[in-house]
Write a protein that holds these residues in place. Sequence first.
Motif, PDB file in Angstrom:
ATOM      1  N   ARG A  74       0.837  -1.209   0.000  1.00  0.00           N
ATOM      2  CA  ARG A  74       0.000   0.000   0.000  1.00  0.00           C
ATOM      3  C   ARG A  74       0.871   1.259   0.000  1.00  0.00           C
ATOM      4  O   ARG A  74       0.533   2.242  -0.662  1.00  0.00           O
ATOM      5  N   ILE A  75       1.953   1.244   0.755  1.00  0.00           N
ATOM      6  CA  ILE A  75       2.862   2.407   0.761  1.00  0.00           C
ATOM      7  C   ILE A  75       3.411   2.653  -0.640  1.00  0.00           C
ATOM      8  O   ILE A  75       3.452   3.797  -1.125  1.00  0.00           O
ATOM      9  N   ALA A  76       3.814   1.582  -1.309  1.00  0.00           N
ATOM     10  CA  ALA A  76       4.350   1.730  -2.665  1.00  0.00           C
ATOM     11  C   ALA A  76       3.276   2.210  -3.641  1.00  0.00           C
ATOM     12  O   ALA A  76       3.530   3.076  -4.495  1.00  0.00           O
ATOM     13  N   SER A  77       2.070   1.667  -3.525  1.00  0.00           N
ATOM     14  CA  SER A  77       0.999   2.074  -4.440  1.00  0.00           C
ATOM     15  C   SER A  77       0.588   3.523  -4.198  1.00  0.00           C
ATOM     16  O   SER A  77       0.240   4.237  -5.152  1.00  0.00           O
ATOM     17  N   THR A  78       0.632   3.976  -2.950  1.00  0.00           N
ATOM     18  CA  THR A  78       0.325   5.376  -2.664  1.00  0.00           C
ATOM     19  C   THR A  78       1.343   6.302  -3.306  1.00  0.00           C
ATOM     20  O   THR A  78       0.991   7.358  -3.850  1.00  0.00           O
ATOM     21  N   ALA A  79       2.619   5.916  -3.255  1.00  0.00           N
ATOM     22  CA  ALA A  79       3.657   6.738  -3.879  1.00  0.00           C
ATOM     23  C   ALA A  79       3.487   6.792  -5.393  1.00  0.00           C
ATOM     24  O   ALA A  79       3.681   7.847  -6.017  1.00  0.00           O
ATOM     25  N   LYS A 107       4.512  12.227  -0.111  1.00  0.00           N
ATOM     26  CA  LYS A 107       3.817  10.974  -0.464  1.00  0.00           C
ATOM     27  C   LYS A 107       4.110   9.887   0.569  1.00  0.00           C
ATOM     28  O   LYS A 107       3.211   9.132   0.968  1.00  0.00           O
ATOM     29  N   PHE A 108       5.354   9.816   1.010  1.00  0.00           N
ATOM     30  CA  PHE A 108       5.718   8.801   2.001  1.00  0.00           C
ATOM     31  C   PHE A 108       4.997   9.067   3.329  1.00  0.00           C
ATOM     32  O   PHE A 108       4.503   8.128   3.973  1.00  0.00           O
ATOM     33  N   PHE A 109       4.921  10.330   3.743  1.00  0.00           N
ATOM     34  CA  PHE A 109       4.200  10.645   4.979  1.00  0.00           C
ATOM     35  C   PHE A 109       2.713  10.305   4.848  1.00  0.00           C
ATOM     36  O   PHE A 109       2.102   9.759   5.773  1.00  0.00           O
ATOM     37  N   THR A 110       2.121  10.634   3.709  1.00  0.00           N
ATOM     38  CA  THR A 110       0.705  10.324   3.495  1.00  0.00           C
ATOM     39  C   THR A 110       0.460   8.826   3.566  1.00  0.00           C
ATOM     40  O   THR A 110      -0.536   8.367   4.160  1.00  0.00           O
ATOM     41  N   SER A 111       1.348   8.041   2.990  1.00  0.00           N
ATOM     42  CA  SER A 111       1.188   6.585   3.035  1.00  0.00           C
ATOM     43  C   SER A 111       1.327   6.051   4.454  1.00  0.00           C
ATOM     44  O   SER A 111       0.632   5.093   4.833  1.00  0.00           O
ATOM     45  N   LEU A 112       2.201   6.653   5.266  1.00  0.00           N
ATOM     46  CA  LEU A 112       2.312   6.234   6.668  1.00  0.00           C
ATOM     47  C   LEU A 112       1.047   6.565   7.446  1.00  0.00           C
ATOM     48  O   LEU A 112       0.600   5.780   8.286  1.00  0.00           O
ATOM     49  N   ALA A 113       0.469   7.737   7.178  1.00  0.00           N
ATOM     50  CA  ALA A 113      -0.761   8.121   7.870  1.00  0.00           C
ATOM     51  C   ALA A 113      -1.924   7.222   7.485  1.00  0.00           C
ATOM     52  O   ALA A 113      -2.802   6.940   8.313  1.00  0.00           O
ATOM     53  N   LEU A 114      -1.948   6.755   6.238  1.00  0.00           N
ATOM     54  CA  LEU A 114      -3.041   5.904   5.762  1.00  0.00           C
ATOM     55  C   LEU A 114      -2.816   4.436   6.071  1.00  0.00           C
ATOM     56  O   LEU A 114      -3.578   3.575   5.599  1.00  0.00           O
ATOM     57  N   MET A 115      -1.807   4.129   6.840  1.00  0.00           N
ATOM     58  CA  MET A 115      -1.512   2.741   7.209  1.00  0.00           C
ATOM     59  C   MET A 115      -2.228   2.322   8.483  1.00  0.00           C
ATOM     60  O   MET A 115      -2.365   1.130   8.777  1.00  0.00           O
TER      61      MET A 115
END
Length: 583
Positions: free
Chosen positions: A441-446, A459-467
């Motif tokens: 999911r982190i990779a797909s968000t990026a 993008k990396f911070f957003t993916s961490l928040a959406l985890m």
Amino acid sequence: MPHSPLIKGPVPENDMNGTEKTDINKLTRSLSKVSTASQKSKTRFSDNGDDNPRSWWYAFCLKCRSKESTPETWEPKYWSFLCPFPYCPHYRDFSRFLALIIIGVVSWCILYTIAGDIAAPPNGQLFQLLILVLAAKFGGWLISLTNLPGLIGMLFVGMVMQNLHVVNIDDTFNHITKHLRRIALVIILTRAGLDLDPSALRRLKWSVLKLGLGPWFVESVVVAIMSKFCLNIPWDYSFALGAVVAAVSPAVTVVCLIRLRSKGFGVAKGIPTLIIAIAGIDDAVSVAVFGIIEGAMFSVGSLTSVILQAPISIVGGIGFGLFWGILCRYTPERNDPYVAPLRILLLLVGCSISVFGSETLGYSGAGPLGCVTAAFTALVVWSKQGWDIEKNPASEGFEILWMFFEPILFSVTGAQIKFSELDGNILLMGLGILVASSLIRIASTAVLGIGCGLNLKEKFFTSLALMAKATVQAALGPVILGAITDRTSEEHIYANKVMMVCILSIMLTAPISAILMTILGPRLLTRTNTPFKANSLRTSHRASVRSLRDLVVAPEKHAAIMEEGKENDLPRNNQGEIDKTKM
């Protein structure tokens, strides 16, 4: 020139004899000792002098003390001596807590006289639930002191009390916990709809859709495929698990976003607003898809009815939500002095009938969609009538309701985990599924974040928040297990695996996501020169019962709000002035 203790003003030394001088010196030394002792009374338990750093215990007690809105407080004469600062609470806090204990004990006595043995200690169901919820609330408060989400402590307290046999939440509680979980789901979905900012959605609509639905779909499919082959469960159970696990928890992310936004991090590009919108969309889609899958799993109708269930649920849920949201525009009347509590109650009963009624009719997916749609539609029409989108009484009212149902939901969910029944292989498989799906999911968000105006760090911070996972997993994880009555069947084993993975996802992702957001947020996000105030973010997660007094707006204040809203709707020219030619 010395002062006499009995005569006001200075006394010439020539007019005093030796005895008076001796008495004055003794009195001066005594007062000096009293002053020194009083000065050190605040630190007499810290084992440190005034010139040295405070002990960890002193700092912990200081952090635990709540900040009062009014500085002046009355206290008994010897309170400060018997309860030194900061190791004891204010007398106001102590007396308030004592009053709540008295009210709770007396209320339980009244409940016992009405309900009988079901509320009797130590095995009464209501009594055990009460003890569990109170302990979970305290555990959540302790965990919140570490800047981690309090729901982790609530979940942990439920597991500990169940496995230490302090409480025994068994199958006889299903008829109670099932309805409590549904009510909590109503509050979660209503808050998700009220958290959606219409202007932000119009401005960030493509980013919200790409970063919301895209990574959600990828993670849900990955979880479904891996759980099918790793946990050996049927496809319907695996896709139901994928839909639940892919949901994002605002209860975890918002707490960290408040601290970062108060310091100005990520405000320039609206990242906190973007994350909250994505979390709301994720929750709505997850619950709706899970409801459709659950309805198909336990449907007793024909194949045609199963196929038609999905479109009927989508159309029916959105249609009911639009109808109820528009209804909230016309009733109650906008200038009613009691408009705020009436609107909150009207939205609450509408969302409740949407969830409970859809399950009764056999279309479980329609209820969640109707709930979120009704809340969002009501927010849009109320904002046009003068209510502030960022902070309005409806959002605050449901925040207060969540304060009561949060410990119920997570403590009861934690109590369903029994260590003696855990399978180590299932835990390892579940852990592998969650780690793999989170990384994907982190990779797909990026990747999907390309074209959204975010750099790689953002993008990396957003993916961490959406985890982060928490609320939806706790509300829906045990649903399938509760619907299966035969404990010896294979379906019960499948449902138990689904519940275990859901709870494991909370324990794994919630603390990790909160810690990473707190540590990496200042390093990954750009800081603005003028930081925003913490309370400018709508979902504060720190609303209190004091906010109840703000739900009834005084008539004159409400009229002023309405006039301001009407003035904001007037046509204006390029300079921002009211254009009377277009009126």
